[in-house]
Design a protein around this motif. Structure first.
Motif, PDB file in Angstrom:
ATOM      1  N   VAL A   1       0.855  -1.186   0.000  1.00  0.00           N
ATOM      2  CA  VAL A   1       0.000   0.000   0.000  1.00  0.00           C
ATOM      3  C   VAL A   1       0.891   1.236   0.000  1.00  0.00           C
ATOM      4  O   VAL A   1       1.877   1.306   0.749  1.00  0.00           O
ATOM      5  CB  VAL A   1      -0.918   0.017   1.233  1.00  0.00           C
ATOM      6  N   VAL A   2       0.553   2.196  -0.848  1.00  0.00           N
ATOM      7  CA  VAL A   2       1.243   3.488  -0.875  1.00  0.00           C
ATOM      8  C   VAL A   2       0.233   4.553  -0.478  1.00  0.00           C
ATOM      9  O   VAL A   2      -0.839   4.663  -1.084  1.00  0.00           O
ATOM     10  CB  VAL A   2       1.820   3.788  -2.270  1.00  0.00           C
ATOM     11  N   VAL A   3       0.581   5.322   0.549  1.00  0.00           N
ATOM     12  CA  VAL A   3      -0.295   6.386   1.037  1.00  0.00           C
ATOM     13  C   VAL A   3       0.413   7.726   0.876  1.00  0.00           C
ATOM     14  O   VAL A   3       1.597   7.857   1.233  1.00  0.00           O
ATOM     15  CB  VAL A   3      -0.670   6.173   2.517  1.00  0.00           C
ATOM     16  N   TYR A   4      -0.293   8.705   0.366  1.00  0.00           N
ATOM     17  CA  TYR A   4       0.257  10.055   0.216  1.00  0.00           C
ATOM     18  C   TYR A   4      -0.331  10.961   1.288  1.00  0.00           C
ATOM     19  O   TYR A   4      -1.551  10.970   1.515  1.00  0.00           O
ATOM     20  CB  TYR A   4      -0.069  10.617  -1.170  1.00  0.00           C
ATOM     21  N   LEU A   5       0.544  11.726   1.941  1.00  0.00           N
ATOM     22  CA  LEU A   5       0.118  12.686   2.955  1.00  0.00           C
ATOM     23  C   LEU A   5       0.327  14.098   2.428  1.00  0.00           C
ATOM     24  O   LEU A   5       1.464  14.544   2.240  1.00  0.00           O
ATOM     25  CB  LEU A   5       0.916  12.486   4.248  1.00  0.00           C
TER      26      LEU A   5
END
Length: 424
Positions: A264-268
């Motif tokens: 999973v890649v999450v962008y903040l």
């Protein structure tokens, strides 16, 4: 009483719709002379609470005397953030909530009640604390404005959480966070009826029922077009609006997956997430979806600290995200942590319990800092080149070399779970 309701999974409420719905509810309330609005801070920018606060000012003008952002333990809003989120509302109306000294303890939820609703996880009494401005401000209307969305501490955000936690005191915030952590975050998230909610409901019923609080709740979700849309607006002076909003939020913000997620890649967004205190929503909201041995990659260009508060930042750096057994042992052995249970709860929430890797890619923290709190580190520029937020779409993506990943552009807007892990 329910003053206004409109919402469905297909709704796309416009600014005009929000204005009309709020004004219709306010008309039903009748004339008011001294109004307090309690919206979220900039970390909930997408809630549309800023716009609704602007509409409230348009409706009341000089009768709207105070705006108190529900900071909880977050940093105070900057003038730029206020101007951007609350366009048109005079800056001199804004007050800063002081969660350490600016509060009144209005009652105590008995320890026996806390023990019963938490299934024996904790047995301490819970102090109902609110900002002095709420308790002694002399307002004849208090508008609590915010978004209902799955939440790690209480199950579903908003309603009386905005009052007792967002505008609460140190002990109340600390203990409410710890109740949820001790009970188990996976048993809480996405549920409107939780131990923490029952504690707050007890406080509302016994201690603040005389206050003229009206709750304005939005539900916001991402559409097939990739854009955010307001799916619902619910306004009430009791739990009825919250219950309807929570039901809709589960349909809009909760994605049940048929398989666990291995990468999973999450962008903040750097304008919203500058600390792991907030950025760990990337962990909270995905942990029920993560496969054992999986990888969670967090692209965090704005990350510059661990805690929004200097003391909490120090505690995170000292004790790190090392899982429940280590954190509970540290609480037992160290008064500085047992006296700051919200920090302890955060350390539990922010650990994968060794089940999957958490790889942070920070814009303004070093490898040493990241690894010292028990996260893995990766270079932001290198990872952004491979996992470009400008090219990825929310959900499943297959890269040029065949790698398959699941991408989340804003973890604050949803909850993801693998069907086999979610407990009904």
């Amino acid at each position: 009483m329910l003053y206004f309701e409109r919402g469905s999974t297909a709704e796309q409420l416009t600014s005009s719709d929000l204005r009309g719905g709020l004004f219709a509810a306010l008309d039903k309330l009748g004339p008011r002379k001294r109004v307090l609005v309690i919206p979220p801070d900039f970390t909930r920018y997408h809630s549309h609470a800023g716009l609704l606060t602007t509409f409230a000012y348009e409706y009341f003008r000089e009768r709207l005397t105070d705006v108190l952002p529900a900071l909880g333990t977050h940093s105070a809003m900057t003038p730029r953030q206020i101007a951007e989120m609350f366009a048109g509302v005079p800056a001199d109306l804004f007050r800063v909530h002081n969660w350490r000294t600016g509060i009144t303890t209005v009652g105590e939820v008995p320890g026996e009640f806390v023990k019963r609703v938490s299934g024996g996880a904790v047995d301490f009494p819970w102090p109902a604390q609110v900002a002095n401005l709420i308790w002694t401000g002399g307002h004849d209307l208090i508008l609590s404005v915010g978004q209902v969305v799955p939440h790690e501490v209480i199950g579903m955000a908003n309603y009386n959480k905005n009052i007792f936690v967002g505008c609460g005191g140190a002990e109340g915030i600390n203990k409410s966070h710890f109740v949820g952590a001790a009970y188990g975050m996976e048993r809480m998230m996405g549920r409107a009826d939780t131990p923490v909610r029952r504690i707050l409901n007890y406080a509302s019923e016994h201690f603040t029922g005389h206050l003229p609080i009206v709750y304005v709740h939005t539900v916001v979700g991402r559409g097939a077009d990739g854009r955010l849309h307001v799916r619902g607006l619910f306004i009430s002076d009791d739990a009825s609006g919250f219950d309807k909003a929570a039901s809709l939020s589960l349909q809009v913000n909760f994605e049940m997956l048929q398989e666990p997620l291995r990468k999973v890649v999450v962008y903040l967004d750097p304008s919203e997430f500058k600390s792991t205190w907030l950025g760990n929503k990337s962990i909270y909201r995905t942990r029920m979806a993560m496969a054992d041995g999986g990888e969670l990659i967090v692209l965090a260009p704005g990350l510059k600290e661990f805690g929004e508060d200097a003391e909490i930042d120090r505690l995170i750096r000292k004790y790190g995200y090392r899982g429940t057994p280590a954190t509970l042992a540290a609480v037992k052995a160290n008064p500085e942590l047992s006296n700051n249970l919200s920090a302890a709860a955060h350390l539990i929430h922010g650990s994968s319990e060794g089940r999957f890797r958490i790889i942070y890619c920070p814009g303004n923290l070093t490898r040493q800092e990241i690894e010292s709190v028990n996260f893995d580190y990766a270079d932001l520029n290198q990872m952004t080149r491979r996992y470009d937020p400008g090219r990825l779409k929310d959900g499943w993506n297959t890269l040029g070399d065949g790698e398959r990943i699941f991408y989340i552009s804003n973890p604050a807007l949803g909850l993801w779970a693998y069907r086999g892990r979610f407990e009904d």
